[in-house]
Design a protein around this motif. Structure first.
Motif, PDB file in Angstrom:
ATOM      1  N   HIS A   1       6.735  -0.018   1.545  1.00 38.89           N
ATOM      2  CA  HIS A   1       5.800  -0.682   0.627  1.00 38.89           C
ATOM      3  C   HIS A   1       5.627  -2.134   1.077  1.00 38.89           C
ATOM      4  O   HIS A   1       6.510  -2.709   1.717  1.00 38.89           O
TER       5      HIS A   1
ATOM      6  N   TYR B   1       6.031  -4.692  -0.449  1.00 35.67           N
ATOM      7  CA  TYR B   1       7.009  -5.616  -1.027  1.00 35.67           C
ATOM      8  C   TYR B   1       8.333  -5.626  -0.264  1.00 35.67           C
ATOM      9  O   TYR B   1       9.300  -6.244  -0.703  1.00 35.67           O
TER      10      TYR B   1
ATOM     11  N   ASP C   1       0.207   0.444  -0.164  1.00 37.82           N
ATOM     12  CA  ASP C   1       0.463   0.317  -1.600  1.00 37.82           C
ATOM     13  C   ASP C   1       0.880   1.698  -2.112  1.00 37.82           C
ATOM     14  O   ASP C   1       0.977   2.659  -1.330  1.00 37.82           O
TER      15      ASP C   1
ATOM     16  N   PHE D   1      11.108   5.622  -7.561  1.00 33.95           N
ATOM     17  CA  PHE D   1       9.996   6.484  -8.001  1.00 33.95           C
ATOM     18  C   PHE D   1       9.051   6.813  -6.845  1.00 33.95           C
ATOM     19  O   PHE D   1       8.400   7.856  -6.838  1.00 33.95           O
TER      20      PHE D   1
ATOM     21  N   ASN E   1       4.481   4.265 -11.431  1.00 31.53           N
ATOM     22  CA  ASN E   1       5.789   3.604 -11.573  1.00 31.53           C
ATOM     23  C   ASN E   1       6.545   4.215 -12.757  1.00 31.53           C
ATOM     24  O   ASN E   1       6.709   3.593 -13.812  1.00 31.53           O
TER      25      ASN E   1
ATOM     26  N   THR F   1      -2.484   4.973  -9.955  1.00 28.64           N
ATOM     27  CA  THR F   1      -1.869   3.762  -9.398  1.00 28.64           C
ATOM     28  C   THR F   1      -2.802   2.611  -9.777  1.00 28.64           C
ATOM     29  O   THR F   1      -3.886   2.837 -10.335  1.00 28.64           O
ATOM     30  N   SER F   2      -2.429   1.397  -9.405  1.00 32.11           N
ATOM     31  CA  SER F   2      -3.316   0.284  -9.760  1.00 32.11           C
ATOM     32  C   SER F   2      -4.605   0.329  -8.935  1.00 32.11           C
ATOM     33  O   SER F   2      -5.600  -0.269  -9.305  1.00 32.11           O
TER      34      SER F   2
ATOM     35  N   HIS G   1       6.064  -9.244 -12.325  1.00 33.67           N
ATOM     36  CA  HIS G   1       4.709  -9.673 -12.667  1.00 33.67           C
ATOM     37  C   HIS G   1       4.605 -10.374 -14.019  1.00 33.67           C
ATOM     38  O   HIS G   1       3.586 -11.007 -14.302  1.00 33.67           O
TER      39      HIS G   1
ATOM     40  N   HIS H   1      -2.225  -9.484  -9.325  1.00 34.51           N
ATOM     41  CA  HIS H   1      -2.069  -8.035  -9.531  1.00 34.51           C
ATOM     42  C   HIS H   1      -2.247  -7.757 -11.032  1.00 34.51           C
ATOM     43  O   HIS H   1      -1.794  -8.553 -11.867  1.00 34.51           O
TER      44      HIS H   1
ATOM     45  N   GLU I   1      -0.698  -6.046 -13.034  1.00 40.82           N
ATOM     46  CA  GLU I   1       0.545  -5.948 -13.812  1.00 40.82           C
ATOM     47  C   GLU I   1       0.915  -7.308 -14.432  1.00 40.82           C
ATOM     48  O   GLU I   1       1.838  -7.389 -15.235  1.00 40.82           O
TER      49      GLU I   1
ATOM     50  N   SER J   1      -5.073  -4.280  -6.924  1.00 42.73           N
ATOM     51  CA  SER J   1      -3.809  -3.696  -6.455  1.00 42.73           C
ATOM     52  C   SER J   1      -3.383  -4.433  -5.187  1.00 42.73           C
ATOM     53  O   SER J   1      -4.147  -5.226  -4.623  1.00 42.73           O
ATOM     54  N   THR J   2      -2.194  -4.152  -4.722  1.00 44.13           N
ATOM     55  CA  THR J   2      -1.657  -4.829  -3.548  1.00 44.13           C
ATOM     56  C   THR J   2      -2.627  -4.737  -2.362  1.00 44.13           C
ATOM     57  O   THR J   2      -2.927  -5.740  -1.712  1.00 44.13           O
TER      58      THR J   2
ATOM     59  N   MET K   1      13.141  -3.811  -4.814  1.00 42.56           N
ATOM     60  CA  MET K   1      12.545  -3.622  -3.476  1.00 42.56           C
ATOM     61  C   MET K   1      13.408  -4.283  -2.408  1.00 42.56           C
ATOM     62  O   MET K   1      13.577  -3.775  -1.311  1.00 42.56           O
TER      63      MET K   1
HETATM   64  P1  13P Z   1       0.674  -1.172  -5.903  1.00 44.55           P
HETATM   65  O1  13P Z   1       1.382  -1.057  -4.611  1.00 44.55           O
HETATM   66  O2  13P Z   1       0.057   0.133  -6.251  1.00 44.55           O
HETATM   67  O3  13P Z   1      -0.286  -2.298  -5.989  1.00 44.55           O
HETATM   68  O4  13P Z   1       1.812  -1.417  -7.029  1.00 44.55           O
HETATM   69  C1  13P Z   1       2.533  -2.563  -7.099  1.00 44.55           C
HETATM   70  C2  13P Z   1       3.920  -2.336  -7.541  1.00 44.55           C
HETATM   71  O5  13P Z   1       4.421  -2.988  -8.404  1.00 44.55           O
HETATM   72  C3  13P Z   1       4.684  -1.333  -6.871  1.00 44.55           C
HETATM   73  O6  13P Z   1       5.888  -1.235  -7.464  1.00 44.55           O
END
Ligand code: 13P
Ligand code: SF4
Length: 315
Positions: A31, A33, A47, A70, A121, A135-136, A182, A205, A207, A221-222, A275
């Motif tokens: 990911h 992150y 993402d 997850f 998530n 997802t976002s 977030h 984002h 969130e 989203s990311t 992460m």
């Molecule tokens: P996305 O990767 O879908 O933007 O989600 C962000 C996130 O918080 C993943 O845990």
């Protein structure tokens, strides 16, 4: 005396991971992150939606998931025959933890006419209790495909849910969960950064809390945030999301400036502590030991795969 730490210092983790991936026909999915060193050796970075798609299409025998639990579970749900390794089993998620299956089941029973659109998530057991996963990246598109007369439960992120309600003009019943990363950004500090860098655009984002989204020039989203900084003419951005994405932004746009939005406290709260549990050493160990693995009850998996497949069809 034999010292395990001295041995670890001698291992060239990057080259060893590359060798083991080849030897075992393994793929490393990461990911955005993750730490830069993990992103740089991953076979695929993405993402949540892109990683779910990649997990479905890979022909590797082993998936090493450098992300959180997850996400690795989603890969296993889509690939029951493959080995899915997660470098640290403790890599959870505050959003997933906020939604225990017993309480969610009761919530659904109390609202029998609602369908449940659930953010990815969440645990496999929550997915098994949901109608559609999102997802976002695709949540808005999915909600817009639901007939207006159909009431909706959105779980577990109340900030993303409130943002989507506003975007789609749909009232939804929201589960009261949040992401610890977030929800940590400081409005006051973002306002001072805007004064310091008047040319900078704020990107966030969904969130994040509404109070932060209100100050944002772009919300996504990311992956959408990454695309935005590449297509937009601005050269400075205040980035209100987990700091890991800035590595890809700087690689894609080395001449632009990316300023991490500061959290309320004097901490690194914009680093997701889950992460960031993953390290090169843990990835190497997981490949050597074939462990820790995601193990899942087949009954839960069969129920959880349906709303994920539905998401992939609808997005
Ligand atoms: P996305 O990767 O879908 O933007 O989600 C962000 C996130 O918080 C993943 O845990
Ligand atoms: Fe969960 Fe937030 Fe970490 Fe994403 S950033 S894994 S939503 S705690």
């Amino acid at each position: 005396m034999f010292d395990i730490n001295q041995l670890a210092e001698k291992i060239d983790f990057v080259n060893e991971i590359i060798r083991l991936k080849k030897e075992k026909n393994a793929v490393l999915l990461a990911h955005y992150y993750q730490t830069p060193e993990i992103q740089d050796i991953a076979d695929f970075i993405g993402d949540s939606l892109e990683l779910a798609r990649k997990a479905k299409s890979t022909d590797a025998d082993i998936i090493v998931f450098a992300g959180v639990h997850f996400m690795a579970e989603t890969a296993k749900i889509l690939n029951p025959q493959k080995t899915v390794l997660i470098p640290d089993l403790e890599a959870g998620c505050s959003l997933a933890d906020s939604c225990p299956p017993i309480l969610f089941k009761r919530f659904r029973e109390e609202n029998p006419n609602h369908i449940a659109i659930t953010y990815i998530n969440c645990s496999a057991s929550i997915k098994a209790l949901s109608d559609i996963i999102c997802t976002s990246s695709n949540a808005e598109k999915i909600i817009r495909q639901i007939p207006v007369e159909q009431p909706i439960i959105f779980a577990p992120d109340r900030n993303l849910g409130a943002y989507l309600s506003k975007q789609t003009q749909r009232e939804m019943l929201l589960w009261d969960g949040t992401c610890i990363v977030h929800e940590a950004f400081s409005e006051e500090k973002i306002i001072s950064l805007k004064l310091e860098y008047p040319e900078a655009k704020v990107i966030a984002h969904p969130e994040c809390e509404e109070i932060i989204l209100r100050h944002s020039d772009f919300i996504g989203s990311t992956s959408k945030l990454l695309q935005f900084v590449q297509s937009d003419s601005a050269t400075q951005f205040i980035v209100a999301t987990e700091s890991g994405i800035i590595h890809q932004m700087e690689k894609a746009e080395p001449d632009k400036i990316f300023i991490p939005a500061p959290p309320q406290e004097n901490c690194s709260c914009n680093d997701c502590p889950y992460m960031k549990l993953n390290t090169l050493e843990k990835i190497y160990n997981s490949l050597i030991n074939n462990s820790p693995q995601i193990i899942m009850d087949e009954d839960v998996r069969l129920k959880a795969v349906k709303p994920i497949e539905k998401m992939l069809e609808m997005s």
